[in-house]
Write an enzyme that holds these catalytic residues in place. Structure first.
Site, PDB file in Angstrom:
ATOM      1  N   ASP A  13      70.953  28.825 -74.598  1.00 49.81           N
ATOM      2  CA  ASP A  13      70.848  29.222 -73.197  1.00 49.81           C
ATOM      3  C   ASP A  13      69.690  30.216 -73.103  1.00 49.81           C
ATOM      4  OD1 ASP A  13      71.484  29.644 -70.438  1.00 49.81           O
ATOM      5  OD2 ASP A  13      72.539  31.475 -70.982  1.00 49.81           O
ATOM      6  N   SER A  14      69.277  30.493 -71.882  1.00 47.22           N
ATOM      7  CA  SER A  14      68.247  31.508 -71.689  1.00 47.22           C
ATOM      8  C   SER A  14      68.748  32.893 -72.119  1.00 47.22           C
ATOM      9  CB  SER A  14      67.840  31.543 -70.215  1.00 47.22           C
ATOM     10  OG  SER A  14      68.993  31.715 -69.411  1.00 47.22           O
ATOM     11  N   CYS A  76      72.446  25.680 -70.586  1.00 47.65           N
ATOM     12  CA  CYS A  76      71.702  26.371 -69.530  1.00 47.65           C
ATOM     13  C   CYS A  76      71.458  25.336 -68.446  1.00 47.65           C
ATOM     14  CB  CYS A  76      70.376  26.893 -70.072  1.00 47.65           C
ATOM     15  SG  CYS A  76      69.281  27.572 -68.819  1.00 47.65           S
ATOM     16  N   GLU A 156      74.753  39.845 -65.835  1.00 47.99           N
ATOM     17  CA  GLU A 156      74.121  40.456 -67.012  1.00 47.99           C
ATOM     18  C   GLU A 156      74.427  41.945 -67.103  1.00 47.99           C
ATOM     19  OE1 GLU A 156      71.590  39.474 -69.450  1.00 47.99           O
ATOM     20  OE2 GLU A 156      72.334  37.454 -69.110  1.00 47.99           O
ATOM     21  N   CYS A 189      75.452  27.389 -62.665  1.00 50.37           N
ATOM     22  CA  CYS A 189      74.686  28.349 -63.454  1.00 50.37           C
ATOM     23  C   CYS A 189      75.637  28.957 -64.476  1.00 50.37           C
ATOM     24  CB  CYS A 189      74.112  29.437 -62.554  1.00 50.37           C
ATOM     25  SG  CYS A 189      73.351  30.804 -63.462  1.00 50.37           S
ATOM     26  N   HIS A 191      75.926  31.748 -65.701  1.00 48.74           N
ATOM     27  CA  HIS A 191      76.383  33.124 -65.505  1.00 48.74           C
ATOM     28  C   HIS A 191      77.510  33.251 -64.478  1.00 48.74           C
ATOM     29  CE1 HIS A 191      72.844  34.027 -67.770  1.00 48.74           C
ATOM     30  NE2 HIS A 191      73.044  35.324 -67.670  1.00 48.74           N
TER      31      HIS A 191
HETATM   32  N1  DGL Z   1      71.134  30.129 -67.876  1.00 47.20           N
HETATM   33  C1  DGL Z   1      70.595  30.005 -66.550  1.00 47.20           C
HETATM   34  C2  DGL Z   1      71.237  28.793 -65.858  1.00 47.20           C
HETATM   35  O1  DGL Z   1      72.315  28.384 -66.199  1.00 47.20           O
HETATM   36  C3  DGL Z   1      70.829  31.247 -65.720  1.00 47.20           C
HETATM   37  C4  DGL Z   1      70.046  32.441 -66.158  1.00 47.20           C
HETATM   38  C5  DGL Z   1      68.560  32.254 -66.019  1.00 47.20           C
HETATM   39  O2  DGL Z   1      68.027  32.182 -64.905  1.00 47.20           O
HETATM   40  O3  DGL Z   1      67.933  32.189 -67.061  1.00 47.20           O
HETATM   41  O4  DGL Z   1      70.650  28.265 -64.965  1.00 47.20           O
END
Ligand code: DGL
Length: 272
Positions: A13-14, A76, A156, A189, A191
Site C-alpha cells: 500500500d502507499s 491500495c 494517519e 480507500c 484508510h
Molecule cells: N492507499 C490509498 C488508497 O487506498 C490511500 C492513501 C493514499 O492516498 O495514498 O487509495
C-alpha cells in the site's frame, strides 16, 4: 529457495492503510506467510498522477519480488485503480490481485437496487475504475462518487473519532447526499475502514457500508487454491513489514489499521 507453497504473499500500500487488508487476509488465511510493504516515504498516492502511481507501484512490487513472493495483493485502491496493467506487465508470471474488483463485488451484493456511492481518493475517483467495475457487474447501477482526501490525513493522525472527524465526514457526506440517496457506501480507500463508526453514524441506519478488505481476502484465497499454491503447513507466522520511511511511526500508527500490536523490530526500512 522456499517450496512454492511456503513462499509469502506480498502485499503493498502507499502507507499503513493497507494493513486493514492484511488484517482480513490473515484472518482468512491463517496458515499463509505475508510480507507487507508500506511506501510511507511517498504517501499519499491519491493526489498523484496515474503515471507516477504506476511507477511507484512497480517499484514496490519489485521490492517484494526480492522476497520471493508467490502472489501480489495490491492493498491500495488508488494503485489498484490505475496501476494494475503496469504491475501485471512488470511481474510476468506472478499473479496479481487488486482491491477494486473485490470492492465492486461487495458493493453490488450490498445494494439490491443498485444505488451505490463510492468514497475514495481523488486519483481513484478520477480514474473511474470503480464505476466501470460496478457497471460490469450491474449495468443498471446508479453510481455516484465523492473524493474525500482529508479522511486519509485524519486516519494517519489517528483522529478516528471526536468532533473533528465528525465535521469532516459530515462535510463529505453532505456533498454526496446532495446528489444521491445511496443504499450502500463503498469505502474505496484503504484508510477509511478505521473511520467506519463515524461514517456509519453520519450516513444513518439505512445506508450499508462495505469495504474491499474481506472480499479481497476471499479472492486471494480463491486464487491461491486455483493455482495450487496455498500453503499446506499450518501455523500463524508473524508478517514481515517493510516501510520506505519512519519505521517507528509505521509500527505505532499501523496498529490502528492492523488492529494488533506491531513490534517496531519487525519493521525494516527499505529504499526503492
Ligand atoms: N492507499 C490509498 C488508497 O487506498 C490511500 C492513501 C493514499 O492516498 O495514498 O487509495
Amino acid at each position: 529457495m522456499a517450496q512454492a507453497n511456503d513462499r509469502p504473499v506480498g502485499v503493498f500500500d502507499s502507507g499503513m492503510g493497507g494493513l486493514t487488508v492484511l488484517k482480513a487476509l490473515r484472518a482468512r488465511l491463517p496458515g499463509e506467510r505475508f510480507v507487507y510493504l508500506g511506501d510511507t516515504a511517498r504517501l499519499p498516492y491519491g493526489s498523484k498522477s496515474p503515471e507516477t502511481v504506476s511507477r511507484y507501484a512497480v517499484q514496490c512490487a519489485r521490492a517484494l519480488t526480492a522476497h520471493d513472493i508467490k502472489m501480489l495483493v495490491v492493498a491500495c485502491n488508488t494503485a489498484s485503480a490505475v496501476a494494475l496493467p503496469a504491475l501485471e506487465g512488470a511481474l510476468a508470471g506472478t499473479p496479481v490481485i487488486g482491491v477494486v474488483e473485490a470492492g465492486a463485488d461487495a458493493a453490488v451484493a450490498a445494494a439490491p437496487n443498485g444505488r451505490i456511492a463510492v468514497i475514495a481518493t481523488e486519483g481513484t475517483v478520477n480514474g473511474g475504475a470503480y464505476v466501470r467495475a460496478i457497471a460490469a457487474r450491474r449495468p443498471q447501477a446508479q453510481v455516484v462518487q465523492q473524493a474525500c482526501p482529508l479522511l486519509v490525513a485524519l486516519a494517519e493522525e489517528g483522529v478516528i473519532e471526536g468532533p473533528i472527524a465528525d465535521l469532516v465526514v459530515r462535510r463529505y457526506l453532505d456533498l454526496l447526499f446532495m446528489r444521491a440517496k445511496p443504499e450502500c457506501i463503498l469505502l474505496g480507500c484503504t484508510h477509511y475502514p478505521v473511520l467506519v463508526d463515524v461514517i456509519a453514524r453520519t450516513a444513518g441506519p439505512d445506508v450499508a457500508l462495505v469495504d474491499s478488505a474481506e472480499t479481497a481476502a476471499v479472492a486471494t484465497a480463491r486464487l491461491l487454491a486455483e493455482k495450487g499454491i496455498a500453503r499446506k503447513t499450518k501455523g500463524d507466522a508473524a508478517p514481515l513489514f517493510l516501510a520506505t520511511d519512519a519505521t517507528e511511526r509505521f509500527a505505532r500508527v499501523g496498529e490502528i489499521f492492523l488492529g494488533a500490536p506491531i513490534d517496531p523490530e519487525t519493521v525494516t526500512l527499505v529504499d526503492l
